[in-house]
Design a protein around this motif. Structure first.
Motif, PDB file in Angstrom:
ATOM      1  N   ILE A  96       0.837  -1.201   0.000  1.00  8.34           N
ATOM      2  CA  ILE A  96       0.000   0.000   0.000  1.00  8.34           C
ATOM      3  C   ILE A  96       0.866   1.244   0.000  1.00  8.34           C
ATOM      4  O   ILE A  96       0.663   2.172  -0.773  1.00  8.34           O
ATOM      5  N   GLU A  97       1.857   1.252   0.879  1.00  6.47           N
ATOM      6  CA  GLU A  97       2.668   2.455   1.061  1.00  6.47           C
ATOM      7  C   GLU A  97       3.313   2.905  -0.249  1.00  6.47           C
ATOM      8  O   GLU A  97       3.308   4.094  -0.576  1.00  6.47           O
ATOM      9  N   ARG A  98       3.858   1.941  -0.993  1.00  6.66           N
ATOM     10  CA  ARG A  98       4.553   2.324  -2.223  1.00  6.66           C
ATOM     11  C   ARG A  98       3.602   2.871  -3.276  1.00  6.66           C
ATOM     12  O   ARG A  98       3.903   3.845  -3.967  1.00  6.66           O
ATOM     13  N   ALA A  99       2.437   2.208  -3.419  1.00  4.06           N
ATOM     14  CA  ALA A  99       1.470   2.715  -4.393  1.00  4.06           C
ATOM     15  C   ALA A  99       0.962   4.099  -3.969  1.00  4.06           C
ATOM     16  O   ALA A  99       0.836   5.013  -4.795  1.00  4.06           O
ATOM     17  N   PHE A 100       0.684   4.254  -2.675  1.00  2.00           N
ATOM     18  CA  PHE A 100       0.175   5.524  -2.157  1.00  2.00           C
ATOM     19  C   PHE A 100       1.208   6.628  -2.372  1.00  2.00           C
ATOM     20  O   PHE A 100       0.891   7.708  -2.906  1.00  2.00           O
ATOM     21  N   ASP A 101       2.441   6.374  -1.984  1.00  7.53           N
ATOM     22  CA  ASP A 101       3.491   7.385  -2.134  1.00  7.53           C
ATOM     23  C   ASP A 101       3.668   7.797  -3.587  1.00  7.53           C
ATOM     24  O   ASP A 101       3.741   8.987  -3.907  1.00  7.53           O
ATOM     25  N   ALA A 102       3.735   6.795  -4.475  1.00  2.28           N
ATOM     26  CA  ALA A 102       3.964   7.098  -5.885  1.00  2.28           C
ATOM     27  C   ALA A 102       2.804   7.922  -6.447  1.00  2.28           C
ATOM     28  O   ALA A 102       3.014   8.908  -7.166  1.00  2.28           O
ATOM     29  N   THR A 103       1.585   7.522  -6.096  1.00  2.00           N
ATOM     30  CA  THR A 103       0.409   8.200  -6.637  1.00  2.00           C
ATOM     31  C   THR A 103       0.301   9.619  -6.093  1.00  2.00           C
ATOM     32  O   THR A 103       0.161  10.592  -6.853  1.00  2.00           O
ATOM     33  N   ARG A 104       0.402   9.751  -4.778  1.00  2.00           N
ATOM     34  CA  ARG A 104       0.245  11.074  -4.175  1.00  2.00           C
ATOM     35  C   ARG A 104       1.320  12.040  -4.653  1.00  2.00           C
ATOM     36  O   ARG A 104       1.035  13.203  -4.965  1.00  2.00           O
ATOM     37  N   SER A 105       2.551  11.554  -4.758  1.00  7.45           N
ATOM     38  CA  SER A 105       3.610  12.501  -5.126  1.00  7.45           C
ATOM     39  C   SER A 105       3.444  12.978  -6.567  1.00  7.45           C
ATOM     40  O   SER A 105       3.674  14.139  -6.876  1.00  7.45           O
ATOM     41  N   ARG A 106       2.987  12.091  -7.453  1.00  8.39           N
ATOM     42  CA  ARG A 106       2.798  12.544  -8.835  1.00  8.39           C
ATOM     43  C   ARG A 106       1.593  13.463  -8.968  1.00  8.39           C
ATOM     44  O   ARG A 106       1.601  14.398  -9.776  1.00  8.39           O
ATOM     45  N   VAL A 107       0.567  13.212  -8.178  1.00 10.23           N
ATOM     46  CA  VAL A 107      -0.600  14.106  -8.228  1.00 10.23           C
ATOM     47  C   VAL A 107      -0.238  15.481  -7.677  1.00 10.23           C
ATOM     48  O   VAL A 107      -0.591  16.519  -8.260  1.00 10.23           O
ATOM     49  N   GLU A 108       0.505  15.470  -6.568  1.00 14.39           N
ATOM     50  CA  GLU A 108       0.848  16.763  -5.962  1.00 14.39           C
ATOM     51  C   GLU A 108       1.808  17.566  -6.833  1.00 14.39           C
ATOM     52  O   GLU A 108       1.805  18.792  -6.793  1.00 14.39           O
ATOM     53  N   ALA A 109       2.604  16.839  -7.638  1.00  9.57           N
ATOM     54  CA  ALA A 109       3.534  17.538  -8.528  1.00  9.57           C
ATOM     55  C   ALA A 109       2.802  18.349  -9.594  1.00  9.57           C
ATOM     56  O   ALA A 109       3.407  19.211 -10.243  1.00  9.57           O
ATOM     57  N   LEU A 110       1.516  18.087  -9.771  1.00  8.88           N
ATOM     58  CA  LEU A 110       0.752  18.875 -10.747  1.00  8.88           C
ATOM     59  C   LEU A 110       0.534  20.304 -10.266  1.00  8.88           C
ATOM     60  O   LEU A 110       0.201  21.176 -11.059  1.00  8.88           O
ATOM     61  N   ALA A 133      -3.269  10.137 -11.405  1.00 11.42           N
ATOM     62  CA  ALA A 133      -3.324   9.054 -10.415  1.00 11.42           C
ATOM     63  C   ALA A 133      -3.441   7.699 -11.103  1.00 11.42           C
ATOM     64  O   ALA A 133      -2.800   6.719 -10.706  1.00 11.42           O
ATOM     65  N   LEU A 134      -4.259   7.620 -12.129  1.00 10.43           N
ATOM     66  CA  LEU A 134      -4.407   6.366 -12.876  1.00 10.43           C
ATOM     67  C   LEU A 134      -3.063   5.934 -13.457  1.00 10.43           C
ATOM     68  O   LEU A 134      -2.658   4.772 -13.341  1.00 10.43           O
ATOM     69  N   ARG A 135      -2.361   6.880 -14.053  1.00 10.74           N
ATOM     70  CA  ARG A 135      -1.049   6.543 -14.631  1.00 10.74           C
ATOM     71  C   ARG A 135      -0.080   6.084 -13.543  1.00 10.74           C
ATOM     72  O   ARG A 135       0.691   5.146 -13.740  1.00 10.74           O
ATOM     73  N   ALA A 136      -0.117   6.736 -12.403  1.00 11.56           N
ATOM     74  CA  ALA A 136       0.838   6.406 -11.341  1.00 11.56           C
ATOM     75  C   ALA A 136       0.553   5.034 -10.744  1.00 11.56           C
ATOM     76  O   ALA A 136       1.459   4.231 -10.523  1.00 11.56           O
ATOM     77  N   HIS A 137      -0.717   4.753 -10.491  1.00 10.66           N
ATOM     78  CA  HIS A 137      -1.041   3.481  -9.845  1.00 10.66           C
ATOM     79  C   HIS A 137      -0.725   2.300 -10.759  1.00 10.66           C
ATOM     80  O   HIS A 137      -0.089   1.334 -10.345  1.00 10.66           O
ATOM     81  N   ILE A 138      -1.143   2.368 -11.996  1.00 12.34           N
ATOM     82  CA  ILE A 138      -0.864   1.228 -12.880  1.00 12.34           C
ATOM     83  C   ILE A 138       0.630   1.154 -13.178  1.00 12.34           C
ATOM     84  O   ILE A 138       1.183   0.064 -13.342  1.00 12.34           O
ATOM     85  N   GLY A 139       1.292   2.290 -13.181  1.00 14.59           N
ATOM     86  CA  GLY A 139       2.751   2.264 -13.348  1.00 14.59           C
ATOM     87  C   GLY A 139       3.426   1.530 -12.206  1.00 14.59           C
ATOM     88  O   GLY A 139       4.372   0.774 -12.410  1.00 14.59           O
ATOM     89  N   THR A 140       2.935   1.726 -10.985  1.00 14.44           N
ATOM     90  CA  THR A 140       3.478   1.012  -9.834  1.00 14.44           C
ATOM     91  C   THR A 140       3.274  -0.489  -9.985  1.00 14.44           C
ATOM     92  O   THR A 140       4.176  -1.287  -9.746  1.00 14.44           O
ATOM     93  N   ILE A 141       2.074  -0.874 -10.398  1.00 15.75           N
ATOM     94  CA  ILE A 141       1.769  -2.295 -10.606  1.00 15.75           C
ATOM     95  C   ILE A 141       2.716  -2.901 -11.644  1.00 15.75           C
ATOM     96  O   ILE A 141       3.242  -3.997 -11.450  1.00 15.75           O
ATOM     97  N   LEU A 142       2.932  -2.185 -12.742  1.00 10.82           N
ATOM     98  CA  LEU A 142       3.659  -2.786 -13.860  1.00 10.82           C
ATOM     99  C   LEU A 142       5.167  -2.721 -13.704  1.00 10.82           C
ATOM    100  O   LEU A 142       5.874  -3.613 -14.149  1.00 10.82           O
ATOM    101  N   ALA A 143       5.662  -1.663 -13.076  1.00  6.84           N
ATOM    102  CA  ALA A 143       7.104  -1.455 -13.125  1.00  6.84           C
ATOM    103  C   ALA A 143       7.785  -1.572 -11.769  1.00  6.84           C
ATOM    104  O   ALA A 143       8.950  -1.934 -11.700  1.00  6.84           O
ATOM    105  N   LYS A 144       7.090  -1.321 -10.693  1.00  7.25           N
ATOM    106  CA  LYS A 144       7.739  -1.124  -9.414  1.00  7.25           C
ATOM    107  C   LYS A 144       7.798  -2.365  -8.539  1.00  7.25           C
ATOM    108  O   LYS A 144       7.479  -2.316  -7.362  1.00  7.25           O
TER     109      LYS A 144
END
Lengths: 217, 217
Positions: A66-80, A93-104
């Motif tokens: 959870i932590e890794r997906a949450f961190d990745a998603t929140r940080s990319r959203v906040e960077a907007l 957020a969609l891009r970040a979450h699926i990116g975590t699933i596929l790459a991280k």
DNA sequence: GTCTATAGTGCGATAGAC
DNA sequence: GTCTATCGCACTATAGAC
């Protein structure tokens, strides 16, 4: 923060990486400690210097999932930045979450695959983390709707779960030969936000080619 | 066909129902034969009169998982008649598949959840069935695209897998309190075909409320 | 910190009575 | 057909040497 990781901590991380991989591949009950240990390059008994039990190990894998997906998603959203339109935040957020699933790595997919199989006590202790991440997504979706950027009439809980399904399931079928994670992410975003169907006008051209090919492909 | 099922066949079916449920809930390795037997109302040893082994049992559950989803989907699509537009056939297939997941017992969701965890030999023997069902979906999607009813530019394999994800994952979160299976199906269809986003014109009204509430809700 | 060795347990499968 | 009883194995966890 700047403290270099001790040998113990490095081994602990190797074990967690190995556990995430093996739990993700074989399921909760199918993952044998001897396989996890082998993957981490140690003997089975040595695991118990770092973790009290098999349950404690899986619990930490789930927490990190959870932590890794949450961190990745929140940080990319906040960077907007604060002025971004809600639907752009949702898209990111969609891009970040699926990116975590596929790459991280395997933590996020291990969570998705085994959370329903672990002992009830472990599920309960993971529940607060899940709730927090779920709430974050609920807010993202609700703000897009309140801004009038979503078509009206959806039950937003159902929408959120359908989105998670499309994303989390990707761990089951994705192989690098299918294209970059970014390309898959563009397919997802294009499908769920704009839809697969050609607009009724018949001028397919006007709706634009579906997923713009990712730059990093 | 009209032969009444023997006592043996009825028990065999009770065992399969029980196995589908327990495999689906606990995963492949987490499902104990003693739990399956108890769910079927017999003792563990009695299972072996009906099935050669644990593997033979799970293999039959997996086979039925595909067969039931395939039968339900194909029969509803064919009921549309030969003249139906390809996108209407796709829409119907989406409703049928997710309806099977949500309403038709545990076989389809057991398949989705455990196929990645069973021994390689069992996976191989299930592969032909999976291929056939996958081909059927590929054709449905490709025909809609060829008819110009989909926006261009999608990788149709990726689309198919994202669709299966949204549908198969529903087994993880769906409860009857969330609404009827038909209502969930309408959300899915509306989201993936027409998209969540309001059309750019800003006249949200014109795009229609999203999921029309199912008649059977 | 990691090893080897082993205690303890739970499960799949089989045998034989009924 | 289903039962009870049991064999044998595989796995988690612990103990103690190094």
């Amino acid at each position: 923060m700047a403290v270099p990781p001790s040998k113990s901590e490095r081994t602990r991380l190797r074990i967690l990486d190995a556990a995430a991989k093996v739990f993700s591949e074989r399921g909760y009950s199918g993952a044998r400690l001897v396989d996890i240990a082998a993957e981490a390059g140690i003997q089975t008994g040595s695991l118990y210097y770092h973790f009290d039990s098999r349950e404690a190990l899986v619990e930490e894998v789930l927490r990190l999932g959870i932590e890794r997906a949450f961190d990745a998603t929140r940080s990319r959203v906040e960077a907007l930045g604060p002025g971004a339109p809600p639907i752009e935040r949702l898209r990111t957020a969609l891009r970040a979450h699926i990116g975590t699933i596929l790459a991280k790595g395997d933590y996020a997919s291990a969570h998705a695959r085994i959370i329903g199989q672990v002992p009830e006590e472990v599920q309960k202790r993971n529940y607060a983390d899940q709730q927090a991440y779920g709430e974050y997504w609920s807010t993202l979706i609700a703000e897009a709707e309140e801004a009038g950027e979503l078509r009206p009439g959806f039950d937003l809980y159902v929408v959120r779960m359908l989105l998670f399904g499309a994303m989390n399931w990707a761990a089951e079928w994705y192989r690098p030969s299918r294209g970059s994670p970014e390309l898959i992410a563009e397919h997802l975003v294009s499908m769920v936000l704009d839809g697969l169907a050609a607009p009724p006008g018949g001028a397919a051209e006007a709706s634009g080619g579906a997923p713009r090919r990712a730059e990093l492909a």
